[in-house]
Design a protein around this motif. Structure first.
Motif, PDB file in Angstrom:
ATOM      1  N   PRO A 119      12.359  40.833  32.759  1.00 32.59           N
ATOM      2  CA  PRO A 119      12.532  39.892  33.699  1.00 32.59           C
ATOM      3  C   PRO A 119      13.575  40.103  34.920  1.00 32.59           C
ATOM      4  CG  PRO A 119      12.134  39.073  31.485  1.00 32.59           C
ATOM      5  CD  PRO A 119      12.524  40.552  31.533  1.00 32.59           C
ATOM      6  N   TRP A 120      13.453  39.538  36.084  1.00 34.97           N
ATOM      7  CA  TRP A 120      14.429  39.769  37.222  1.00 34.97           C
ATOM      8  C   TRP A 120      15.933  39.428  36.940  1.00 34.97           C
ATOM      9  CZ3 TRP A 120      17.421  35.904  39.171  1.00 34.97           C
ATOM     10  CH2 TRP A 120      17.130  34.668  38.959  1.00 34.97           C
ATOM     11  N   TYR A 121      15.901  38.284  36.069  1.00 34.78           N
ATOM     12  CA  TYR A 121      17.418  37.979  35.903  1.00 34.78           C
ATOM     13  C   TYR A 121      18.165  38.944  35.065  1.00 34.78           C
ATOM     14  CZ  TYR A 121      15.038  35.968  31.721  1.00 34.78           C
ATOM     15  OH  TYR A 121      14.122  35.827  30.551  1.00 34.78           O
ATOM     16  N   TYR A 122      17.382  39.753  34.316  1.00 38.17           N
ATOM     17  CA  TYR A 122      18.241  40.942  33.710  1.00 38.17           C
ATOM     18  C   TYR A 122      18.975  41.722  34.489  1.00 38.17           C
ATOM     19  CZ  TYR A 122      16.119  39.994  29.048  1.00 38.17           C
ATOM     20  OH  TYR A 122      16.005  39.488  27.804  1.00 38.17           O
ATOM     21  N   LEU A 123      18.408  42.193  35.512  1.00 41.20           N
ATOM     22  CA  LEU A 123      18.873  42.929  36.762  1.00 41.20           C
ATOM     23  C   LEU A 123      20.084  42.260  37.113  1.00 41.20           C
ATOM     24  CD1 LEU A 123      18.869  45.670  38.617  1.00 41.20           C
ATOM     25  CD2 LEU A 123      17.297  44.277  40.021  1.00 41.20           C
ATOM     26  N   ALA A 124      19.932  41.206  37.736  1.00 40.96           N
ATOM     27  CA  ALA A 124      21.130  40.046  38.211  1.00 40.96           C
ATOM     28  C   ALA A 124      22.158  40.033  37.101  1.00 40.96           C
ATOM     29  CB  ALA A 124      20.615  38.853  38.452  1.00 40.96           C
ATOM     30  N   ILE A 125      22.011  40.186  35.874  1.00 38.89           N
ATOM     31  CA  ILE A 125      22.933  39.990  34.865  1.00 38.89           C
ATOM     32  C   ILE A 125      23.523  41.482  34.725  1.00 38.89           C
ATOM     33  CG2 ILE A 125      23.648  39.672  32.411  1.00 38.89           C
ATOM     34  CD1 ILE A 125      21.137  37.536  32.258  1.00 38.89           C
ATOM     35  N   THR A 126      22.748  42.317  34.675  1.00 37.28           N
ATOM     36  CA  THR A 126      23.359  43.860  34.661  1.00 37.28           C
ATOM     37  C   THR A 126      24.366  44.005  35.687  1.00 37.28           C
ATOM     38  OG1 THR A 126      21.468  44.621  33.589  1.00 37.28           O
ATOM     39  CG2 THR A 126      22.720  46.073  34.551  1.00 37.28           C
ATOM     40  N   PHE A 127      23.842  43.533  37.007  1.00 35.91           N
ATOM     41  CA  PHE A 127      24.708  43.981  38.358  1.00 35.91           C
ATOM     42  C   PHE A 127      26.188  43.084  38.334  1.00 35.91           C
ATOM     43  CE2 PHE A 127      26.326  42.777  42.230  1.00 35.91           C
ATOM     44  CZ  PHE A 127      26.572  43.965  42.767  1.00 35.91           C
ATOM     45  N   VAL A 128      25.947  42.025  37.659  1.00 36.48           N
ATOM     46  CA  VAL A 128      27.354  41.082  37.856  1.00 36.48           C
ATOM     47  C   VAL A 128      28.109  41.756  36.586  1.00 36.48           C
ATOM     48  CG1 VAL A 128      28.345  38.717  37.047  1.00 36.48           C
ATOM     49  CG2 VAL A 128      26.308  39.014  38.632  1.00 36.48           C
ATOM     50  N   VAL A 129      27.676  41.897  35.398  1.00 35.32           N
ATOM     51  CA  VAL A 129      28.454  42.286  34.345  1.00 35.32           C
ATOM     52  C   VAL A 129      29.061  43.633  34.457  1.00 35.32           C
ATOM     53  CG1 VAL A 129      28.672  43.046  31.778  1.00 35.32           C
ATOM     54  CG2 VAL A 129      27.294  40.918  32.540  1.00 35.32           C
ATOM     55  N   VAL A 130      28.219  44.899  34.986  1.00 36.77           N
ATOM     56  CA  VAL A 130      28.655  46.049  35.203  1.00 36.77           C
ATOM     57  C   VAL A 130      29.983  46.048  36.253  1.00 36.77           C
ATOM     58  CG1 VAL A 130      28.077  48.272  35.895  1.00 36.77           C
ATOM     59  CG2 VAL A 130      26.635  47.098  34.177  1.00 36.77           C
ATOM     60  N   VAL A 131      29.661  45.571  37.403  1.00 38.04           N
ATOM     61  CA  VAL A 131      30.540  45.463  38.437  1.00 38.04           C
ATOM     62  C   VAL A 131      31.785  44.782  38.315  1.00 38.04           C
ATOM     63  CG1 VAL A 131      31.016  44.737  40.875  1.00 38.04           C
ATOM     64  CG2 VAL A 131      28.935  45.717  40.289  1.00 38.04           C
ATOM     65  N   GLY A 132      31.718  43.709  37.507  1.00 37.36           N
ATOM     66  CA  GLY A 132      32.732  42.832  36.928  1.00 37.36           C
ATOM     67  C   GLY A 132      33.541  43.637  35.967  1.00 37.36           C
ATOM     68  N   VAL A 133      33.021  44.386  35.044  1.00 39.02           N
ATOM     69  CA  VAL A 133      33.670  45.064  33.960  1.00 39.02           C
ATOM     70  C   VAL A 133      34.440  46.354  34.501  1.00 39.02           C
ATOM     71  CG1 VAL A 133      33.456  46.533  31.780  1.00 39.02           C
ATOM     72  CG2 VAL A 133      32.255  44.290  31.846  1.00 39.02           C
ATOM     73  N   ILE A 134      33.726  46.825  35.565  1.00 37.59           N
ATOM     74  CA  ILE A 134      34.104  48.208  36.115  1.00 37.59           C
ATOM     75  C   ILE A 134      35.510  48.035  36.891  1.00 37.59           C
ATOM     76  CG2 ILE A 134      33.972  49.856  38.032  1.00 37.59           C
ATOM     77  CD1 ILE A 134      31.189  50.241  37.282  1.00 37.59           C
ATOM     78  N   ASN A 135      35.516  46.679  37.579  1.00 39.23           N
ATOM     79  CA  ASN A 135      36.622  46.276  38.417  1.00 39.23           C
ATOM     80  C   ASN A 135      37.855  45.794  37.458  1.00 39.23           C
ATOM     81  OD1 ASN A 135      36.164  46.222  41.580  1.00 39.23           O
ATOM     82  ND2 ASN A 135      34.528  45.518  40.590  1.00 39.23           N
ATOM     83  N   ALA A 136      37.512  45.192  36.178  1.00 42.10           N
ATOM     84  CA  ALA A 136      38.534  44.738  35.292  1.00 42.10           C
ATOM     85  C   ALA A 136      39.075  45.796  34.659  1.00 42.10           C
ATOM     86  CB  ALA A 136      37.771  43.727  34.371  1.00 42.10           C
ATOM     87  N   TYR A 137      38.190  46.974  34.366  1.00 39.33           N
ATOM     88  CA  TYR A 137      38.934  48.293  33.819  1.00 39.33           C
ATOM     89  C   TYR A 137      39.851  48.815  34.795  1.00 39.33           C
ATOM     90  CZ  TYR A 137      37.710  51.217  29.693  1.00 39.33           C
ATOM     91  OH  TYR A 137      37.798  51.957  28.463  1.00 39.33           O
ATOM     92  N   ASN A 138      39.440  48.923  36.056  1.00 39.74           N
ATOM     93  CA  ASN A 138      40.450  49.430  36.998  1.00 39.74           C
ATOM     94  C   ASN A 138      41.629  48.687  37.073  1.00 39.74           C
ATOM     95  OD1 ASN A 138      41.361  51.180  38.852  1.00 39.74           O
ATOM     96  ND2 ASN A 138      39.815  50.113  40.519  1.00 39.74           N
ATOM     97  N   PHE A 139      41.487  47.333  37.066  1.00 40.69           N
ATOM     98  CA  PHE A 139      42.781  46.711  37.342  1.00 40.69           C
ATOM     99  C   PHE A 139      43.505  46.542  35.796  1.00 40.69           C
ATOM    100  CE2 PHE A 139      40.645  43.205  39.693  1.00 40.69           C
ATOM    101  CZ  PHE A 139      40.579  43.920  40.962  1.00 40.69           C
ATOM    102  N   MET A 140      42.983  46.974  34.612  1.00 39.78           N
ATOM    103  CA  MET A 140      43.829  47.227  33.512  1.00 39.78           C
ATOM    104  C   MET A 140      44.286  48.353  33.239  1.00 39.78           C
ATOM    105  SD  MET A 140      43.641  43.973  31.689  1.00 39.78           S
ATOM    106  CE  MET A 140      44.041  45.006  30.129  1.00 39.78           C
ATOM    107  N   ASP A 141      44.196  49.316  34.294  1.00 45.34           N
ATOM    108  CA  ASP A 141      44.703  50.563  34.161  1.00 45.34           C
ATOM    109  C   ASP A 141      46.255  50.777  34.665  1.00 45.34           C
ATOM    110  OD1 ASP A 141      45.046  53.557  33.691  1.00 45.34           O
ATOM    111  OD2 ASP A 141      44.057  53.850  35.748  1.00 45.34           O
ATOM    112  N   GLY A 142      47.173  50.294  34.102  1.00 46.63           N
ATOM    113  CA  GLY A 142      48.502  49.909  34.540  1.00 46.63           C
ATOM    114  C   GLY A 142      49.546  50.478  34.097  1.00 46.63           C
ATOM    115  N   ILE A 143      49.704  50.941  32.729  1.00 49.43           N
ATOM    116  CA  ILE A 143      50.481  51.481  32.130  1.00 49.43           C
ATOM    117  C   ILE A 143      49.889  52.730  31.425  1.00 49.43           C
ATOM    118  CG2 ILE A 143      51.844  49.318  31.721  1.00 49.43           C
ATOM    119  CD1 ILE A 143      50.825  49.373  28.993  1.00 49.43           C
ATOM    120  N   ASN A 144      50.776  53.580  30.936  1.00 48.73           N
ATOM    121  CA  ASN A 144      50.630  55.039  30.375  1.00 48.73           C
ATOM    122  C   ASN A 144      49.818  54.763  29.200  1.00 48.73           C
ATOM    123  OD1 ASN A 144      52.098  56.078  32.291  1.00 48.73           O
ATOM    124  ND2 ASN A 144      53.862  56.805  31.179  1.00 48.73           N
TER     125      ASN A 144
END
Length: 318
Positions: free
Chosen positions: A111-136
């Motif tokens: 169903p179409w909403y799976y694609l919408a959920i996938t996009f929001v979750v993946v982009v959100g987590v990628i950016n969160a992962y990037n923000f969390m990369d702040g110490i050794n």
């Protein structure tokens, strides 16, 4: 034996990258928002992409659309490490890469909403992962925890080729050797945090789609709690959530409270791994039981986060 050979090749490749980064001045200079104080090579996390590339070639070009998406993500992120790119360009590439991942996972047949959920979750987590990369060490420790949980699960559920996870974990170990230090030889850079997030999310999404069980998203619970509550606080303070900052809990602990940063990184990974093991005990329970468990877990993590952050801010910041 092949894994040992791949590890050695990746290790040599990382050393070669250091020479390139040094030659072309690909460095991370400390500023008022940094958690480091010395100039350090940037982009060492490109080794994550090289690990996936090794799998792609040896496996006979398995998961081609996923790998194309990963390649696009890696190129735009590496370019952003060298020069500041427009947010529109990065977002467009992220969107295309997520579509390629979704196509590989056959989300378009759902169903179409799976694609919408996938996009929001993946982009959100990628950016969160990037923000969390702040110490050794934090990206290495956390990625080893999540990757190990996925690899452990793959022994019981055939949701992905295990070699993709193994090659990825080998690349993380190589990176950890140079980054999990008091004085790091290199930082992951956007290219590293984005690439490893994309790979782990692909595996996690495959697991969730294969099982139809959303409880596995808790494999990212620790990062999720820190990222979400930090965003909420910054919105409350009317700050720009897209600007670099030092307001995550791990940053307050390492910078203001003076806790050993490698210990913080280890604890983030260790706590996530233990939570993941607990999650695996509930995967066969009823949906209602899983919902109660997930709500309870997130409530406990949130309480611990808010109390801990409030204490640190009250004692060392205000």
């Amino acid at each position: 034996m092949i894994y040992l050979v791949i590890f050695v090749i990746l290790f040599v490749a990382e050393l070669l990258y250091f020479r390139v980064a040094d030659r072309f001045n690909i460095i991370d200079k400390p500023n008022e928002r940094s958690s480091h104080t010395t100039v350090t090579l940037r982009g060492g996390g490109i080794i994550f992409y090289l690990g996936a590339l090794a799998f792609f070639i040896i496996s006979g070009f398995q998961y081609p659309y996923f790998f194309l998406g990963l390649t696009l993500m890696t190129i735009v992120s590496f370019a952003d490490d060298i020069m500041t790119l427009s947010n529109k360009i990065r977002l467009a590439i992220h969107f295309l890469s997520v579509l390629l991942m979704a196509y590989e996972l056959q989300v378009f047949s759902l169903p179409w909403y799976y694609l919408a959920i996938t996009f929001v979750v993946v982009v959100g987590v990628i950016n969160a992962y990037n923000f969390m990369d702040g110490i050794n060490g934090i990206t290495a420790a956390y990625s080893l925890a999540v990757g190990s949980l996925l690899l452990l699960t793959s022994h019981h559920i055939n949701f992905i080729d295990q070699d993709l996870l193994i090659y990825t974990m080998l690349s993380v170990l190589v990176f950890a050797f140079f980054n999990f230090r008091t004085k790091a030889k290199c930082f992951a850079g956007d290219v590293g945090s984005v690439a490893i997030a994309f790979i782990l999310l692909f595996a996690l999404a495959a697991l969730i789609i294969q099982t139809g069980n959303l409880i596995y998203i808790l494999f990212l619970a620790v990062y999720g709690i820190d990222a979400v509550w930090t965003i909420i606080r910054r919105l409350y303070l009317k700050e720009n959530i897209f600007e670099a900052h030092r307001s995550h809990l791990y940053q307050y602990l390492g910078n203001e409270a003076g806790v050993n940063k490698l210990l913080i990184s280890f604890l983030y990974g260790a706590v996530q791994f233990l939570i993941g093991l607990l999650v695996l005990q509930f995967v066969d329970q009823s949906v209602s039981t899983q919902v109660v468990f997930a709500i309870g877990l997130l409530a406990v993590l949130s309480a611990a986060y808010l109390v801990g952050k409030g204490y640190v801010i009250g004692k060392y910041v205000n």
